[in-house]
Scaffold this motif. Structure first.
Motif, mmCIF file in Angstrom:
data_model
loop_
_atom_site.group_PDB
_atom_site.id
_atom_site.type_symbol
_atom_site.label_atom_id
_atom_site.label_comp_id
_atom_site.label_asym_id
_atom_site.label_seq_id
_atom_site.Cartn_x
_atom_site.Cartn_y
_atom_site.Cartn_z
ATOM 1 N N ILE A 94 0.925 -1.313 -0.118
ATOM 2 C CA ILE A 94 0.031 -0.027 0.098
ATOM 3 C C ILE A 94 0.985 1.333 -0.035
ATOM 4 N N ILE A 95 2.173 1.130 0.333
ATOM 5 C CA ILE A 95 3.257 2.280 0.248
ATOM 6 C C ILE A 95 3.882 2.201 -1.133
ATOM 7 N N GLU A 96 4.202 0.941 -1.592
ATOM 8 C CA GLU A 96 4.628 1.025 -2.713
ATOM 9 C C GLU A 96 4.194 0.997 -4.091
ATOM 10 N N GLN A 97 3.039 0.604 -4.158
ATOM 11 C CA GLN A 97 2.121 0.416 -5.226
ATOM 12 C C GLN A 97 1.392 1.776 -5.626
ATOM 13 N N ASP A 98 1.515 2.410 -6.736
ATOM 14 C CA ASP A 98 0.631 3.470 -6.978
ATOM 15 C C ASP A 98 -0.739 3.097 -7.581
ATOM 16 N N PHE A 99 -1.731 3.983 -7.285
ATOM 17 C CA PHE A 99 -2.962 3.604 -7.686
ATOM 18 C C PHE A 99 -3.846 4.967 -7.880
ATOM 19 N N VAL A 100 -4.551 5.189 -8.964
ATOM 20 C CA VAL A 100 -5.583 6.140 -8.890
ATOM 21 C C VAL A 100 -6.821 5.644 -9.710
ATOM 22 N N CYS A 101 -7.927 5.649 -9.290
ATOM 23 C CA CYS A 101 -9.081 4.977 -10.136
ATOM 24 C C CYS A 101 -9.389 5.689 -11.383
ATOM 25 N N ASN A 102 -9.447 5.002 -12.571
ATOM 26 C CA ASN A 102 -9.387 5.286 -13.811
ATOM 27 C C ASN A 102 -10.723 5.073 -14.448
ATOM 28 N N LEU A 103 -11.801 5.562 -13.869
ATOM 29 C CA LEU A 103 -13.084 5.183 -14.655
ATOM 30 C C LEU A 103 -13.493 5.310 -15.864
ATOM 31 N N ASN A 104 -12.781 6.120 -16.547
ATOM 32 C CA ASN A 104 -12.980 6.078 -18.109
ATOM 33 C C ASN A 104 -12.391 4.812 -18.793
ATOM 34 N N ALA A 105 -11.289 4.164 -17.998
ATOM 35 C CA ALA A 105 -10.575 3.031 -18.686
ATOM 36 C C ALA A 105 -11.430 1.713 -18.208
ATOM 37 N N CYS A 106 -11.857 1.575 -16.818
ATOM 38 C CA CYS A 106 -12.521 0.409 -16.405
ATOM 39 C C CYS A 106 -13.782 0.394 -16.287
#
Length: 190
Positions: free
Chosen positions: A13-25
């Motif tokens: 949860i520190i190492e991995q980057d993540f931002v929801c991309n609703l247009n894609a998924c």
């Protein structure tokens, strides 16, 4: 793994980057899979209490599923979860004009019909929390449907714990989150 109070936390949860991309998924996490959203015991009561206020924000299919199954069901793992429409999407899901899923619970909250946003498990996603006798595990749930979110997070340089900051504070409190930030700061220096 590292420990904060009575929580064991994955370094991911520190190492991995993540931002929801609703247009894609298109919000696939709300419609794919074989179970509803995990619910805490107290959330089952909340869903029953607010259902009449949330109902106008739901699709007919979702209302029918809830009327048939109830506001929550016991999953195959013995835990509480939201009911599904035809074994597929969450009964509380709605769809925007462009096919992106939205949460009827959250829409009711945004419109001021309720004071409860949505299940904390949904708010925390892609983090999954599991309660054990003595400790609570806080892990990253990797799912290929979220690959666009990982790519966007990497592009924007937003680690998971920052993306879900509001939800982590909701679940564990501001003091806990401040401690997590300190651990993350030290961890990224290594």
């Amino acid at each position: 793994m590292f420990q904060l109070g009575k929580t064991i936390i994955s370094e991911e949860i520190i190492e991995q980057d993540f931002v929801c991309n609703l247009n894609a998924c298109k919000g696939a996490c709300c419609i794919d899979g074989d179970a509803g959203a995990p619910l805490e015991e107290k959330e089952t009561e909340i869903l029953v209490d607010i259902y009449s206020k949330v109902k106008p924000f739901l699709r007919p299919e979702g209302i029918a599923a809830i009327d048939e199954q109830g506001c929550f069901v016991k999953g195959d793992d013995g835990e509480w979860e939201t009911p599904l429409v035809n074994g597929s999407e969450c009964a509380f899901v709605t769809f925007s004009e462009n096919g992106i899923t939205k949460c009827g619970l959250e829409e009711a909250y945004i419109q001021g019909a309720t004071k409860w946003k949505k299940p904390v498990s949904c708010h925390l996603y892609p983090i999954r929390v599991r309660q054990y006798t003595e400790l609570t595990a806080v892990n990253y749930h990797k799912w290929e449907i979220c690959d666009p979110a990982c790519a966007l997070g990497e592009q924007l340089k937003v680690p998971i714990y920052k993306f879900v900051k509001e939800a982590l504070i909701r679940k564990f409190g501001t003091k806990w989150y401040a401690e997590l930030e300190l651990v993350a700061e030290e961890y990224t220096k290594l």
